[in-house]
Design a protein around this motif. Sequence first.
Motif, PDB file in Angstrom:
ATOM      1  N   MET A   6       0.823  -1.208   0.000  1.00  0.00           N
ATOM      2  CA  MET A   6       0.000   0.000   0.000  1.00  0.00           C
ATOM      3  C   MET A   6       0.860   1.263   0.000  1.00  0.00           C
ATOM      4  N   ARG A   7       1.936   1.249   0.761  1.00  0.00           N
ATOM      5  CA  ARG A   7       2.797   2.438   0.831  1.00  0.00           C
ATOM      6  C   ARG A   7       3.422   2.741  -0.528  1.00  0.00           C
ATOM      7  N   GLU A   8       3.961   1.723  -1.181  1.00  0.00           N
ATOM      8  CA  GLU A   8       4.572   1.934  -2.509  1.00  0.00           C
ATOM      9  C   GLU A   8       3.538   2.451  -3.505  1.00  0.00           C
ATOM     10  N   PHE A   9       2.346   1.876  -3.447  1.00  0.00           N
ATOM     11  CA  PHE A   9       1.273   2.234  -4.374  1.00  0.00           C
ATOM     12  C   PHE A   9       0.870   3.694  -4.203  1.00  0.00           C
ATOM     13  N   ILE A  10       0.607   4.092  -2.963  1.00  0.00           N
ATOM     14  CA  ILE A  10       0.075   5.435  -2.724  1.00  0.00           C
ATOM     15  C   ILE A  10       1.162   6.508  -2.828  1.00  0.00           C
ATOM     16  N   THR A  11       2.341   6.268  -2.265  1.00  0.00           N
ATOM     17  CA  THR A  11       3.372   7.310  -2.330  1.00  0.00           C
ATOM     18  C   THR A  11       3.860   7.504  -3.769  1.00  0.00           C
ATOM     19  N   GLY A  12       3.986   6.417  -4.519  1.00  0.00           N
ATOM     20  CA  GLY A  12       4.436   6.535  -5.907  1.00  0.00           C
ATOM     21  C   GLY A  12       3.443   7.284  -6.772  1.00  0.00           C
ATOM     22  N   LEU A  13       2.167   6.932  -6.638  1.00  0.00           N
ATOM     23  CA  LEU A  13       1.148   7.598  -7.450  1.00  0.00           C
ATOM     24  C   LEU A  13       0.938   9.043  -7.003  1.00  0.00           C
TER      25      LEU A  13
END
Length: 252
Positions: A98-105
Amino acid sequence: GGGGGGGGGGDDAAAVATNEMSLASLQAETHFDQVEVSELYKVFMELSDGGKVPLDRQTFLRGLGMLSQAGLQDLDKSPFAARLFELLDTDGNGTLDMREFITGLSMLCRGSVEDKLRLSFQAYDLDGNGSIDRDELSEMFKCAWLAGYRALAAREKISNLTDDDLDQFATDMARTFAENAFDTLDSNHDGDLSFEEFREFALAEPKITAQLDGKGIHVPITFTHEHIAPAALAADDDQASSPTKDGDGGAD
């Protein structure tokens, strides 16, 4: 690893509480507001079976079409959608949490121009060595042309071209464009593009124009603006060669 079903409601409640805490911290450290983080959270939870399964590449690509609620329209049509997965997978384990998904986007949607320039450079730098060579430039241009040709063929219902045809057009156009562009961009003539050299190019918001049967479509080739838009092809447009079915195209 394998294993365990069960666990019951207590585990689920704990997971939800943990996710809500994570959500608050993600909002604090990203460029998103609360509504946008919540929308991305909903998309992630739907794709990840309620947060139980990290996203693999195919699931992520499928989910890009669901992101319009969070202001990320047409990411699924981006020429760099597949590459984006690798860029967001910061620990390199082949899945997105979730962290990679949200921070990247967040960076892609609300990041500064400099953030997006850096992400664009990393997209082109396929081997991660800190510079872009001719083959890498050509490969990423090919992704852009292919995305443009596919979108155009679908939009105009052009059915007499196979995937192999489109792939060949894209390869030829990308190679020609990369050869022409590279020497101009490589200002110190060392055979590689540094971030500074690439940055100058990307700040101009470059795009290519894919053309088939007299119709055209603009495809941006960095992350600094919107993705795919119909092209208004002027008859005297000297940036583009005469549009025909055999893959002519141009670049701005």
